[in-house]
Scaffold this motif. Structure first.
Motif, PDB file in Angstrom:
ATOM      1  N   ILE A  51      53.716  25.731 -47.432  1.00 39.90           N
ATOM      2  CA  ILE A  51      53.604  26.764 -46.391  1.00 39.90           C
ATOM      3  C   ILE A  51      54.994  26.944 -45.770  1.00 39.90           C
ATOM      4  O   ILE A  51      55.663  25.960 -45.454  1.00 39.90           O
ATOM      5  CB  ILE A  51      52.607  26.329 -45.288  1.00 39.90           C
ATOM      6  CG1 ILE A  51      51.165  26.304 -45.813  1.00 39.90           C
ATOM      7  CG2 ILE A  51      52.711  27.224 -44.042  1.00 39.90           C
ATOM      8  CD1 ILE A  51      50.540  27.644 -46.114  1.00 39.90           C
ATOM      9  N   TYR A  52      55.391  28.184 -45.620  1.00 32.08           N
ATOM     10  CA  TYR A  52      56.652  28.504 -44.936  1.00 32.08           C
ATOM     11  C   TYR A  52      56.307  29.163 -43.609  1.00 32.08           C
ATOM     12  O   TYR A  52      55.443  30.040 -43.564  1.00 32.08           O
ATOM     13  CB  TYR A  52      57.495  29.492 -45.752  1.00 32.08           C
ATOM     14  CG  TYR A  52      57.990  28.914 -47.044  1.00 32.08           C
ATOM     15  CD1 TYR A  52      59.231  28.298 -47.114  1.00 32.08           C
ATOM     16  CD2 TYR A  52      57.209  28.978 -48.196  1.00 32.08           C
ATOM     17  CE1 TYR A  52      59.688  27.751 -48.309  1.00 32.08           C
ATOM     18  CE2 TYR A  52      57.654  28.435 -49.388  1.00 32.08           C
ATOM     19  CZ  TYR A  52      58.887  27.818 -49.440  1.00 32.08           C
ATOM     20  OH  TYR A  52      59.331  27.275 -50.612  1.00 32.08           O
ATOM     21  N   VAL A  53      56.980  28.726 -42.567  1.00 32.31           N
ATOM     22  CA  VAL A  53      56.789  29.356 -41.254  1.00 32.31           C
ATOM     23  C   VAL A  53      58.162  29.720 -40.698  1.00 32.31           C
ATOM     24  O   VAL A  53      59.087  28.897 -40.715  1.00 32.31           O
ATOM     25  CB  VAL A  53      56.024  28.395 -40.312  1.00 32.31           C
ATOM     26  CG1 VAL A  53      56.336  28.678 -38.869  1.00 32.31           C
ATOM     27  CG2 VAL A  53      54.517  28.514 -40.525  1.00 32.31           C
ATOM     28  N   ALA A  54      58.287  30.961 -40.247  1.00 28.55           N
ATOM     29  CA  ALA A  54      59.548  31.428 -39.648  1.00 28.55           C
ATOM     30  C   ALA A  54      59.292  31.829 -38.201  1.00 28.55           C
ATOM     31  O   ALA A  54      58.286  32.489 -37.914  1.00 28.55           O
ATOM     32  CB  ALA A  54      60.078  32.632 -40.429  1.00 28.55           C
ATOM     33  N   VAL A  55      60.150  31.396 -37.286  1.00 27.20           N
ATOM     34  CA  VAL A  55      59.935  31.692 -35.860  1.00 27.20           C
ATOM     35  C   VAL A  55      61.244  32.102 -35.177  1.00 27.20           C
ATOM     36  O   VAL A  55      62.327  31.713 -35.609  1.00 27.20           O
ATOM     37  CB  VAL A  55      59.389  30.453 -35.090  1.00 27.20           C
ATOM     38  CG1 VAL A  55      57.954  30.143 -35.469  1.00 27.20           C
ATOM     39  CG2 VAL A  55      60.264  29.219 -35.287  1.00 27.20           C
ATOM     40  N   ASN A  56      61.112  32.885 -34.126  1.00 28.09           N
ATOM     41  CA  ASN A  56      62.213  33.042 -33.154  1.00 28.09           C
ATOM     42  C   ASN A  56      61.615  33.277 -31.771  1.00 28.09           C
ATOM     43  O   ASN A  56      60.398  33.504 -31.642  1.00 28.09           O
ATOM     44  CB  ASN A  56      63.216  34.131 -33.568  1.00 28.09           C
ATOM     45  CG  ASN A  56      62.728  35.527 -33.243  1.00 28.09           C
ATOM     46  OD1 ASN A  56      61.526  35.753 -33.100  1.00 28.09           O
ATOM     47  ND2 ASN A  56      63.640  36.477 -33.160  1.00 28.09           N
ATOM     48  N   LYS A  57      62.475  33.171 -30.750  1.00 25.43           N
ATOM     49  CA  LYS A  57      61.960  33.295 -29.379  1.00 25.43           C
ATOM     50  C   LYS A  57      61.800  34.754 -28.994  1.00 25.43           C
ATOM     51  O   LYS A  57      62.548  35.612 -29.451  1.00 25.43           O
ATOM     52  CB  LYS A  57      62.962  32.666 -28.405  1.00 25.43           C
ATOM     53  CG  LYS A  57      62.940  31.165 -28.409  1.00 25.43           C
ATOM     54  CD  LYS A  57      63.874  30.643 -27.338  1.00 25.43           C
ATOM     55  CE  LYS A  57      64.135  29.163 -27.553  1.00 25.43           C
ATOM     56  NZ  LYS A  57      65.175  28.625 -26.715  1.00 25.43           N
ATOM     57  N   SER A 138      58.898  22.821 -32.211  1.00 27.12           N
ATOM     58  CA  SER A 138      59.687  21.709 -31.691  1.00 27.12           C
ATOM     59  C   SER A 138      61.177  22.017 -31.877  1.00 27.12           C
ATOM     60  O   SER A 138      61.989  21.781 -30.977  1.00 27.12           O
ATOM     61  CB  SER A 138      59.314  20.412 -32.413  1.00 27.12           C
ATOM     62  OG  SER A 138      60.096  19.356 -31.929  1.00 27.12           O
ATOM     63  N   GLY A 139      61.507  22.593 -33.025  1.00 29.09           N
ATOM     64  CA  GLY A 139      62.906  22.970 -33.278  1.00 29.09           C
ATOM     65  C   GLY A 139      63.335  24.141 -32.406  1.00 29.09           C
ATOM     66  O   GLY A 139      64.401  24.102 -31.779  1.00 29.09           O
ATOM     67  N   LEU A 140      62.483  25.149 -32.334  1.00 31.71           N
ATOM     68  CA  LEU A 140      62.844  26.384 -31.618  1.00 31.71           C
ATOM     69  C   LEU A 140      63.068  26.136 -30.125  1.00 31.71           C
ATOM     70  O   LEU A 140      64.004  26.650 -29.526  1.00 31.71           O
ATOM     71  CB  LEU A 140      61.724  27.419 -31.818  1.00 31.71           C
ATOM     72  CG  LEU A 140      61.988  28.817 -31.278  1.00 31.71           C
ATOM     73  CD1 LEU A 140      63.109  29.499 -32.063  1.00 31.71           C
ATOM     74  CD2 LEU A 140      60.715  29.673 -31.367  1.00 31.71           C
ATOM     75  N   PHE A 141      62.190  25.339 -29.520  1.00 33.58           N
ATOM     76  CA  PHE A 141      62.276  25.102 -28.070  1.00 33.58           C
ATOM     77  C   PHE A 141      62.923  23.751 -27.752  1.00 33.58           C
ATOM     78  O   PHE A 141      62.842  23.280 -26.621  1.00 33.58           O
ATOM     79  CB  PHE A 141      60.883  25.196 -27.435  1.00 33.58           C
ATOM     80  CG  PHE A 141      60.305  26.584 -27.505  1.00 33.58           C
ATOM     81  CD1 PHE A 141      60.792  27.598 -26.690  1.00 33.58           C
ATOM     82  CD2 PHE A 141      59.293  26.888 -28.398  1.00 33.58           C
ATOM     83  CE1 PHE A 141      60.266  28.884 -26.758  1.00 33.58           C
ATOM     84  CE2 PHE A 141      58.764  28.167 -28.480  1.00 33.58           C
ATOM     85  CZ  PHE A 141      59.258  29.171 -27.661  1.00 33.58           C
ATOM     86  N   ASP A 142      63.476  23.132 -28.781  1.00 27.23           N
ATOM     87  CA  ASP A 142      64.191  21.877 -28.596  1.00 27.23           C
ATOM     88  C   ASP A 142      63.318  20.819 -27.906  1.00 27.23           C
ATOM     89  O   ASP A 142      63.708  20.204 -26.908  1.00 27.23           O
ATOM     90  CB  ASP A 142      65.456  22.156 -27.747  1.00 27.23           C
ATOM     91  CG  ASP A 142      66.556  21.183 -28.100  1.00 27.23           C
ATOM     92  OD1 ASP A 142      66.357  20.406 -29.049  1.00 27.23           O
ATOM     93  OD2 ASP A 142      67.592  21.187 -27.411  1.00 27.23           O
TER      94      ASP A 142
END
Ligand code: GLA
Length: 390
Positions: A51-57, A138-142
């Motif tokens: 599964i690939y998931v891509a995110v941004n704020k 967790s990565g996106l929002f540190d």
């Protein structure tokens, strides 16, 4: 083709920005079924279906979701996560709910989901989406969440938001998978050990029955209750017993035999834990044939005692059981459909799939899809080209 490039392109088209991308695999389980929520042992591995998931704020409190598999979009408000109808969005929103409950500072974000873990085939696509979501956020929002805590958050999301009273096997395998190794996981302590599984000349073949019985969800939760009923009966005489992990056949014979259904469920779990530990010794001795025999025994138990197989899965096992190229076969995962897992001699794979496909269609009228599974590493952040500039 699925992959980082494809999701990156998709994400840029939709949101005109560079995303953070994570890749999280589905899993197989060699042996140890329905043991995880009974505090027992499992022997899973992460595989090459991902599964690939891509995110941004975002600058607001909305979550914009897109699942490429269904070509569907959904917008959720972070303050109002609960929804009426359960669908794929629940795997993402359930994780967000858990993060907020633990006071992690999560605000609005865009998320795109893609991948090639077949849905409903018993390769834990839902757990992979949950783990991918928590890993990406967790990565996106540190947030600095450890892998073990990610497993726990994804697990709680499945239990509380989705409603399946599952164990931790699926999430753990996705997060802790190691190339060419199976994970012997003690679901009571979360301690684990890797065993090499790179057998020369054999392949892991998944045969997908192509069905998913509607009973799967409710019957899974029923099985868990029946196991707990067995534990409660034994606790009346052995108060120290916490779960089926602490139970032996003698205790079952003495205190549970009057309830045949509960007895059978518990008996399977107690035997399955024993089979798994003996199976690990087989692997250490490189005796794949002894291991394969235990897989047959597991299928029999799942079908006759635990009653989570179905006609189609039993047919798939029967069709390959006496084939000299097949070392072991059994249904895999929660049951009531999905795949069988087969350990097959490499030079027999092609012919086996050809033959089984024809016989399965003849017996059931259904199409069979077959997958080769290789054992890969668990969740990771994917390298992106990062080329977007506006
Ligand atoms: C499903 C659940 C797991 C496990 C298996 C059966 O995959 O999600 O927790 O219980 O069924 O072993």
């Amino acid at each position: 083709m699925w992959g980082t490039d494809r999701i990156e392109r998709l994400f840029r088209q939709m949101h005109h920005a560079d995303p953070l991308i994570v890749r999280v695999p589905g899993r197989i389980n060699l042996i140890g079924e329905h043991t995880d929520y009974n505090n027992g042992f499992v022997l899973p591995a992460a595989i090459d279906k991902t599964i690939y998931v891509a995110v941004n704020k975002r600058n607001d409190n909305k979550i914009h979701l897109h699942a490429e598999e269904y070509n569907e979009n959904y917008i959720a408000d972070i303050e109002k996560l609960r929804q009426q109808k359960f669908n794929w969005t629940s795997y993402v929103l359930g994780v967000v709910e858990q993060l907020l409950k633990s006071n992690y500072p999560v605000t609005g974000f865009n998320i795109v989901i893609d991948g090639d873990v077949p849905v409903g085939a018993g390769m834990a696509s839902s757990a992979a989406i949950e783990c991918a979501t928590v890993f990406a956020l967790s990565g996106l929002f540190d947030l600095g969440i450890s892998r073990v805590d990610m497993v726990k958050i994804a697990h709680k999301a499945e239990q509380e938001f989705v409603g399946l009273q599952c164990g931790i096997m699926d999430m753990f395998s996705s997060m802790f998978g190691k190339k060419d190794h199976v994970i012997c996981l003690d679901c009571r302590s979360c301690e684990y050990e890797y065993f090499p599984f790179k057998q020369d000349g054999v392949k892991i073949v998944l045969l997908n029955s192509s069905i998913r019985h509607s009973l799967a969800f409710s019957e899974y939760n029923n099985r868990r209750k029946e196991c707990e009923e067995g534990v409660a009966l034994i606790q009346q005489h052995h108060p120290q017993v916490q779960s089926l992990r602490d139970v032996n056949i003698e205790m079952l014979d003495k205190h549970v035999a009057h309830n045949k259904t509960v007895y059978n469920r518990c008996r399977f779990v107690v035997e399955e834990n024993g089979r798994l530990l003996a199976g690990c010794v087989d692997l250490q001795k490189n005796d794949i044939h002894a291991f394969g025999k235990k897989m047959y025994a597991t299928h029999k138990g799942l079908s006759k005692l635990f009653e989570v197989s179905c006609a189609e899965l039993d047919i798939l096992v029967e069709l390959v059981k006496n084939n000299p190229g097949v070392i072991g076969t059994r249904m895999m995962g929660g049951g009531f459909g999905g795949c069988t897992i087969n350990i097959v001699k490499e030079d027999s794979v092609e012919e086996l799939i050809y033959d089984v496909r024809a016989s399965y269609r003849e017996k059931t009228g259904l199409n069979l899809s077959a997958y080769m599974a290789s054992i890969e590493d668990g969740a990771c952040i994917a390298e992106t080209a990062g080329l977007y500039n506006e």
